[in-house]
Design a protein around this motif. Structure first.
Motif, PDB file in Angstrom:
ATOM      1  N   THR A   1       0.841  -1.192   0.000  1.00  0.00           N
ATOM      2  CA  THR A   1       0.000   0.000   0.000  1.00  0.00           C
ATOM      3  C   THR A   1       0.880   1.248   0.000  1.00  0.00           C
ATOM      4  O   THR A   1       2.099   1.173   0.223  1.00  0.00           O
ATOM      5  N   ALA A   2       0.267   2.401  -0.234  1.00  0.00           N
ATOM      6  CA  ALA A   2       1.007   3.661  -0.175  1.00  0.00           C
ATOM      7  C   ALA A   2       1.663   3.835   1.192  1.00  0.00           C
ATOM      8  O   ALA A   2       2.826   4.243   1.299  1.00  0.00           O
ATOM      9  N   LEU A   3       0.934   3.495   2.248  1.00  0.00           N
ATOM     10  CA  LEU A   3       1.476   3.621   3.602  1.00  0.00           C
ATOM     11  C   LEU A   3       2.696   2.727   3.784  1.00  0.00           C
ATOM     12  O   LEU A   3       3.729   3.166   4.303  1.00  0.00           O
ATOM     13  N   ASP A   4       2.602   1.487   3.353  1.00  0.00           N
ATOM     14  CA  ASP A   4       3.717   0.556   3.539  1.00  0.00           C
ATOM     15  C   ASP A   4       4.896   0.896   2.640  1.00  0.00           C
ATOM     16  O   ASP A   4       6.053   0.634   2.994  1.00  0.00           O
ATOM     17  N   ASN A   5       4.621   1.468   1.459  1.00  0.00           N
ATOM     18  CA  ASN A   5       5.721   1.932   0.614  1.00  0.00           C
ATOM     19  C   ASN A   5       6.538   2.995   1.334  1.00  0.00           C
ATOM     20  O   ASN A   5       7.771   2.961   1.329  1.00  0.00           O
ATOM     21  N   VAL A   6       5.849   3.949   1.965  1.00  0.00           N
ATOM     22  CA  VAL A   6       6.544   5.042   2.638  1.00  0.00           C
ATOM     23  C   VAL A   6       7.220   4.543   3.919  1.00  0.00           C
ATOM     24  O   VAL A   6       8.306   5.000   4.282  1.00  0.00           O
ATOM     25  N   ALA A   7       6.596   3.575   4.586  1.00  0.00           N
ATOM     26  CA  ALA A   7       7.155   3.047   5.834  1.00  0.00           C
ATOM     27  C   ALA A   7       8.351   2.134   5.598  1.00  0.00           C
ATOM     28  O   ALA A   7       9.103   1.846   6.536  1.00  0.00           O
ATOM     29  N   PHE A   8       8.555   1.706   4.361  1.00  0.00           N
ATOM     30  CA  PHE A   8       9.611   0.732   4.061  1.00  0.00           C
ATOM     31  C   PHE A   8      10.991   1.254   4.463  1.00  0.00           C
ATOM     32  O   PHE A   8      11.776   0.528   5.088  1.00  0.00           O
ATOM     33  N   GLY A   9      11.284   2.510   4.114  1.00  0.00           N
ATOM     34  CA  GLY A   9      12.601   3.063   4.421  1.00  0.00           C
ATOM     35  C   GLY A   9      12.894   3.124   5.911  1.00  0.00           C
ATOM     36  O   GLY A   9      13.927   2.614   6.371  1.00  0.00           O
ATOM     37  N   PRO A  10      12.008   3.754   6.698  1.00  0.00           N
ATOM     38  CA  PRO A  10      12.245   3.773   8.146  1.00  0.00           C
ATOM     39  C   PRO A  10      12.390   2.379   8.743  1.00  0.00           C
ATOM     40  O   PRO A  10      13.219   2.166   9.644  1.00  0.00           O
ATOM     41  N   ARG A  11      11.607   1.413   8.261  1.00  0.00           N
ATOM     42  CA  ARG A  11      11.716   0.042   8.779  1.00  0.00           C
ATOM     43  C   ARG A  11      13.100  -0.525   8.486  1.00  0.00           C
ATOM     44  O   ARG A  11      13.700  -1.186   9.338  1.00  0.00           O
ATOM     45  N   ARG A  12      13.620  -0.242   7.276  1.00  0.00           N
ATOM     46  CA  ARG A  12      14.953  -0.717   6.913  1.00  0.00           C
ATOM     47  C   ARG A  12      16.029  -0.073   7.783  1.00  0.00           C
ATOM     48  O   ARG A  12      17.111  -0.649   7.959  1.00  0.00           O
ATOM     49  N   HIS A  13      15.725   1.095   8.324  1.00  0.00           N
ATOM     50  CA  HIS A  13      16.681   1.782   9.179  1.00  0.00           C
ATOM     51  C   HIS A  13      16.473   1.455  10.656  1.00  0.00           C
ATOM     52  O   HIS A  13      16.993   2.150  11.530  1.00  0.00           O
ATOM     53  N   GLY A  14      15.684   0.430  10.947  1.00  0.00           N
ATOM     54  CA  GLY A  14      15.557  -0.058  12.312  1.00  0.00           C
ATOM     55  C   GLY A  14      14.421   0.520  13.115  1.00  0.00           C
ATOM     56  O   GLY A  14      14.310   0.241  14.319  1.00  0.00           O
ATOM     57  N   VAL A  15      13.562   1.339  12.493  1.00  0.00           N
ATOM     58  CA  VAL A  15      12.418   1.890  13.215  1.00  0.00           C
ATOM     59  C   VAL A  15      11.359   0.806  13.378  1.00  0.00           C
ATOM     60  O   VAL A  15      11.095   0.028  12.454  1.00  0.00           O
TER      61      VAL A  15
ATOM     62  N   ALA B   1       1.223   8.848  -7.510  1.00  0.00           N
ATOM     63  CA  ALA B   1       2.356   7.927  -7.383  1.00  0.00           C
ATOM     64  C   ALA B   1       3.656   8.705  -7.193  1.00  0.00           C
ATOM     65  O   ALA B   1       4.527   8.307  -6.403  1.00  0.00           O
ATOM     66  N   GLN B   2       3.785   9.837  -7.895  1.00  0.00           N
ATOM     67  CA  GLN B   2       4.984  10.652  -7.738  1.00  0.00           C
ATOM     68  C   GLN B   2       5.095  11.179  -6.319  1.00  0.00           C
ATOM     69  O   GLN B   2       6.175  11.193  -5.734  1.00  0.00           O
ATOM     70  N   ARG B   3       3.974  11.563  -5.718  1.00  0.00           N
ATOM     71  CA  ARG B   3       4.002  12.087  -4.348  1.00  0.00           C
ATOM     72  C   ARG B   3       4.296  10.989  -3.330  1.00  0.00           C
ATOM     73  O   ARG B   3       4.973  11.224  -2.328  1.00  0.00           O
ATOM     74  N   VAL B   4       3.804   9.781  -3.584  1.00  0.00           N
ATOM     75  CA  VAL B   4       4.146   8.659  -2.701  1.00  0.00           C
ATOM     76  C   VAL B   4       5.649   8.386  -2.782  1.00  0.00           C
ATOM     77  O   VAL B   4       6.307   8.166  -1.760  1.00  0.00           O
ATOM     78  N   ALA B   5       6.194   8.409  -4.003  1.00  0.00           N
ATOM     79  CA  ALA B   5       7.634   8.177  -4.167  1.00  0.00           C
ATOM     80  C   ALA B   5       8.451   9.259  -3.463  1.00  0.00           C
ATOM     81  O   ALA B   5       9.484   8.965  -2.837  1.00  0.00           O
ATOM     82  N   LEU B   6       7.988  10.508  -3.526  1.00  0.00           N
ATOM     83  CA  LEU B   6       8.682  11.591  -2.836  1.00  0.00           C
ATOM     84  C   LEU B   6       8.598  11.402  -1.328  1.00  0.00           C
ATOM     85  O   LEU B   6       9.600  11.559  -0.617  1.00  0.00           O
ATOM     86  N   ALA B   7       7.420  11.051  -0.828  1.00  0.00           N
ATOM     87  CA  ALA B   7       7.259  10.818   0.607  1.00  0.00           C
ATOM     88  C   ALA B   7       8.153   9.668   1.060  1.00  0.00           C
ATOM     89  O   ALA B   7       8.761   9.727   2.142  1.00  0.00           O
ATOM     90  N   ARG B   8       8.236   8.611   0.248  1.00  0.00           N
ATOM     91  CA  ARG B   8       9.083   7.466   0.599  1.00  0.00           C
ATOM     92  C   ARG B   8      10.547   7.887   0.690  1.00  0.00           C
ATOM     93  O   ARG B   8      11.286   7.457   1.594  1.00  0.00           O
ATOM     94  N   ALA B   9      10.986   8.740  -0.243  1.00  0.00           N
ATOM     95  CA  ALA B   9      12.382   9.189  -0.227  1.00  0.00           C
ATOM     96  C   ALA B   9      12.666  10.100   0.954  1.00  0.00           C
ATOM     97  O   ALA B   9      13.731  10.025   1.579  1.00  0.00           O
ATOM     98  N   LEU B  10      11.709  10.973   1.301  1.00  0.00           N
ATOM     99  CA  LEU B  10      11.919  11.920   2.393  1.00  0.00           C
ATOM    100  C   LEU B  10      11.753  11.281   3.769  1.00  0.00           C
ATOM    101  O   LEU B  10      12.263  11.800   4.764  1.00  0.00           O
ATOM    102  N   ALA B  11      11.050  10.147   3.833  1.00  0.00           N
ATOM    103  CA  ALA B  11      10.759   9.519   5.123  1.00  0.00           C
ATOM    104  C   ALA B  11      12.011   9.033   5.837  1.00  0.00           C
ATOM    105  O   ALA B  11      11.999   8.859   7.057  1.00  0.00           O
ATOM    106  N   VAL B  12      13.092   8.819   5.084  1.00  0.00           N
ATOM    107  CA  VAL B  12      14.344   8.377   5.726  1.00  0.00           C
ATOM    108  C   VAL B  12      15.190   9.580   6.153  1.00  0.00           C
ATOM    109  O   VAL B  12      16.322   9.416   6.599  1.00  0.00           O
ATOM    110  N   ARG B  13      14.614  10.786   6.010  1.00  0.00           N
ATOM    111  CA  ARG B  13      15.300  12.043   6.359  1.00  0.00           C
ATOM    112  C   ARG B  13      16.709  12.079   5.760  1.00  0.00           C
ATOM    113  O   ARG B  13      17.712  12.159   6.471  1.00  0.00           O
ATOM    114  N   PRO B  14      16.774  12.046   4.419  1.00  0.00           N
ATOM    115  CA  PRO B  14      18.078  11.938   3.749  1.00  0.00           C
ATOM    116  C   PRO B  14      18.890  13.224   3.826  1.00  0.00           C
ATOM    117  O   PRO B  14      18.342  14.334   3.816  1.00  0.00           O
TER     118      PRO B  14
END
Length: 350
Positions: A94-108, A142-155
């Motif tokens: 889902t859109a939520l899980d796409n965005v949550a993927f990065g933080p989860r990979r970083h141990g959140v 979809a572009q906004r979900v991709a942007l949110a996913r990239a920003l969610a890891v606070r790059p």
């Protein structure tokens, strides 16, 4: 303060990318260039998807790549967010899980990651879309979900690879404005890779022009548009550009000498817009203009005007009204006289 300090050197067969690149925190830099110039190679190198041949990549004082020291940081360990041209959302999430993927990979933990993902979706205007999968999203969503996913890891570095290229014209206009807002809030460095000058001019603080693997010009939009230094940049900003030799208020370009208002000596560029070129059936008299004989090689619509391509001592593009074209009875192969006032030219050192 400088966030990215990089010298990207990549050898790929006969092609060599050799590009120094610096971006400050909070700065958006657009990397512009024609196809095959090395834009995507530079982005892939920064993301850790393309190994360097030489040079280095340092981000906020930490060296990520340095082939001379045999140092390379895996992609997943880099504090970098990427929005790819085709977004590459996980189709089964889902859109939520796409965005949550990065933080989860970083141990959140799962709960915190989903809460943060929901906050990011709200920030990009997608509250209520959390349960939708990519196939149920529009291109702009979809572009906004991709942007949110990239920003969610606070790059520390955000990479955008042609982020608006997959959108239709209307969606692109709206999404460009939204993206400008979000990039303004991003505290890290941002690199926008694009071939679209409008995206670059609207979104970026500074432009870096790359051709054949090398940076040929960089600066703010006003500097680039006022003084292009290559044919590609001149076409990008809509100017005729020539290199010649200046002697005071005259610039010799092949077999043609142009009078200019700027006083220069030595190698110089001369630029002028197509709209500054006037066409005449006969040689004009009694006017302080640069004039030369030309032959029409092509005609095409250009906005509300006609773009006329001319051959002669220099190759020129001229913009004239349809009424003027009808009056002159223009057609390919027809001989005309071209004229440009000295005051319409820009001359500067090459």
């Amino acid at each position: 303060m400088t966030a990215l300090d990089a010298h990207i050197v990549v050898d790929r067969g006969t092609f060599r990318l050799d590009a120094p690149l610096r971006i400050d925190r909070g700065e958006v830099v657009a990397l512009l260039g024609p196809n095959g110039a090395g834009k995507t190679t530079a982005l892939r190198a920064l993301a850790g998807l393309q190994p360097l041949t030489g040079g280095h990549i340092t981000l906020d004082g930490e060296t990520l790549d340095n082939p001379d020291r045999r140092l390379w940081t895996p992609t997943e360990n880099r504090p970098i967010g990427v929005v790819f041209q085709d977004y590459l959302l996980f189709p089964h999430l889902t859109a939520l899980d796409n965005v949550a993927f990065g933080p989860r990979r970083h141990g959140v933990d799962r709960h915190t990651a989903k809460r943060e993902a929901a906050q990011w979706l709200h920030r990009v205007g997608l509250a209520g879309y959390e349960k939708r999968k990519p196939r149920h999203l529009s291109g702009g969503q979809a572009q906004r979900v991709a942007l949110a996913r990239a920003l969610a890891v606070r790059p520390q570095l955000l990479l955008l690879d042609e982020p608006l290229a997959a959108l239709d014209a209307r969606t692109r206009l709206d999404t460009r404005a939204e993206l400008h807002h979000h990039l303004g809030d991003h505290p890290g460095a941002t690199l926008l890779v694009t071939h679209d000058p409008l995206d670059a001019l609207v979104l970026a603080d500074r432009l870096v022009i790359i051709e054949d693997g090398r940076i040929v010009q960089e600066g703010d939009a006003a500097t680039i548009t006022a003084r292009p230094r290559t044919d590609y940049v001149a076409r990008l900003v809509g100017l005729n550009l020539y290199r010649g030799h200046a002697d005071g208020h005259s610039v010799r370009i092949d077999d043609l000498t142009l009078t200019v208002t700027d006083e220069l000596f030595g190698d110089a560029f001369v630029a002028f817009p197509p709209a500054a070129v006037a066409l005449h059936p006969n040689r004009p008299d009694g006017s302080p203009r640069n004039t030369w004989p030309a032959t029409i090689t092509g005609l095409q619509r250009h906005g509300d005007n006609l773009r006329v391509q001319l051959d002669g001592p220099i190759v020129v593009a001229a913009d004239i009204t349809p009424a003027a074209a009808a009056h002159l009875d223009l057609a390919p192969g027809r001989a005309v006289w071209a004229a440009v006032k000295a005051a319409e030219t820009r001359a500067y050192p090459s």
